[in-house]
Enzyme design. Structure first.
Site, mmCIF file in Angstrom:
data_model
loop_
_atom_site.group_PDB
_atom_site.id
_atom_site.type_symbol
_atom_site.label_atom_id
_atom_site.label_comp_id
_atom_site.label_asym_id
_atom_site.label_seq_id
_atom_site.Cartn_x
_atom_site.Cartn_y
_atom_site.Cartn_z
ATOM 1 N N PHE A 21 -5.669 3.853 0.803
ATOM 2 C CA PHE A 21 -6.191 4.968 1.511
ATOM 3 C C PHE A 21 -4.954 6.001 1.226
ATOM 4 C CE2 PHE A 21 -8.555 7.291 5.021
ATOM 5 C CZ PHE A 21 -9.496 7.979 3.931
ATOM 6 N N GLU A 22 -5.184 7.418 1.222
ATOM 7 C CA GLU A 22 -4.177 7.982 1.359
ATOM 8 C C GLU A 22 -4.986 9.286 1.831
ATOM 9 O OE1 GLU A 22 -1.222 8.330 0.110
ATOM 10 O OE2 GLU A 22 -0.922 6.566 -1.208
ATOM 11 N N MET A 23 -4.082 10.122 3.572
ATOM 12 C CA MET A 23 -4.836 11.316 3.491
ATOM 13 C C MET A 23 -3.505 11.748 3.332
ATOM 14 S SD MET A 23 -6.159 10.291 6.878
ATOM 15 C CE MET A 23 -4.958 9.311 7.957
#
Length: 355
Positions: free
Chosen positions: A286-288
């Site tokens: 999960f990349e923000m």
């Protein structure tokens, strides 16, 4: 060129309560400012390693269900912590990992808020049915900028710089195919005292990417991907997709996030692939959007969107544990992955975004 900025208060940046009162369409997280010399990029608002340890110890004293464990030390001798909520070893277990890369700290801020929420019973009824493990800062030396190489070209102001690498200038998220005894101290501690010690069913590996990724002509607030290595069991891949489905639909329902599909590789040296193939754990990258510091301006995000991005990570963690606790993750619809667009770099010369 580095810029000088005024300090801002941590309470202002982390005002989660205000998030529910702001019109999502007016401040969509994907539309926060890039660094262009006019925004505040202030690392002093982020937890230092010492402050993180104090926070964890305070929560440990308050929360009966919480147990802290020091799993090892960084190159520079900083303790690496694991926060544990284990009510029944037979329950499914989820692990949240943040800051393999030291300059990706908003996910850590979200993880600390999540721990606080567990103590305040804001995630009701989950601890009886799911075990939760949190490693909230795997790379404390990189987070503190205490490294054996120069960070003079990094963008942010504040009390320190934050860098992707550990003190030895090694990317910890390229260690996962090595024999454990050959890994850097931080990763070796994680493997020996977490992955080898606990029966883990799910893992979310939280990262940050650059600021200009987009889908459908709009900047994203984040991106996701399941393991792609051919050695990963198909059932593990399916469960990884289900975990992604839970996170995606929780964020989508809020209206202020926009998630794309990450363009990731197949190598087992990356955590998403290596952990899934080695241990059979369902993993989700999960990349923000935006990093807390970097030498490339197109990677660093101004502070206007910090509150939303932190809340996005809290939402990812909370939605996951709720779905595992009530069993709804088993029925999660993974068909959305077939239509989820790959993100692309918008508006500037493309820069590689390694997870």
């Amino acid at each position: 060129m580095k810029k000088k900025v005024l300090s801002v208060s941590l309470s202002g940046v982390l005002a989660f309560g205000a998030l529910t009162t702001v019109a999502p369409s007016a401040l969509a997280v994907g539309n926060g400012p890039n660094y262009n010399g006019n925004e505040s990029i202030q690392t002093s608002i982020l937890h230092t390693h010492e402050e993180l340890v104090d926070f964890l110890k305070t929560q440990d004293a308050k929360q009966e269900a919480l147990e802290l464990e020091v799993i090892g030390e960084s190159v520079k001798g900083r303790d690496i912590y694991l926060a544990k909520y284990i009510s029944n070893p037979e329950n499914p277990t989820i692990l949240f990992l943040t800051q393999q890369h030291g300059n990706e700290q908003l996910a850590t801020e979200g993880a600390l808020e999540f721990i606080k929420h567990l103590g305040a019973n804001k995630v009701k009824g989950v601890l009886e049915n799911v075990n939760i493990l949190v490693v909230p800062m795997l790379n404390p030396d990189g987070a503190m900028g205490d490294v054996n190489f120069s960070l003079e070209n990094y963008i942010a102001d504040g009390d320190r710089h934050l860098t992707r690498y550990n003190a030895n200038e090694v990317d910890l998220n390229r260690e996962h195919a090595k024999p454990i005894h050959e890994m850097q101290p931080e990763q070796r501690a994680f493997y020996e005292n977490v992955l080898e010690k606990y029966e883990i069913d799910y893992l979310i590996d939280l990262h940050h990417q650059g600021t200009r990724s987009a889908i459908d002509g709009e900047l994203v607030s984040g991106s996701m991907l399941y393991p792609l290595n051919e050695e990963v069991d198909p059932t593990v891949v399916e469960n990884s997709k289900k975990l992604g489905s839970v996170v995606y639909h929780a964020i989508e329902a809020k209206g202020w996030g926009k998630i794309g599909k990450y363009r990731g590789g197949t190598g087992n040296n990356i955590g998403r692939n290596g952990i899934a193939s080695r241990y059979g754990i369902a993993t989700l990258l999960f990349e923000m959007r935006g990093m807390s510091d970097h030498e490339y301006e197109s990677y660093v995000l101004g502070q206007k969107s910090n509150g939303y991005l932190i809340q996005q990570s809290v939402l990812a963690l909370e939605s996951s544990v709720k779905a595992i606790a009530d069993g709804s993750i088993n029925d999660a619809d993974i068909s959305f992955w077939d239509d989820l667009p790959f993100q692309y770099w918008m508006g500037e010369e493309e820069v590689e975004e390694d997870e």
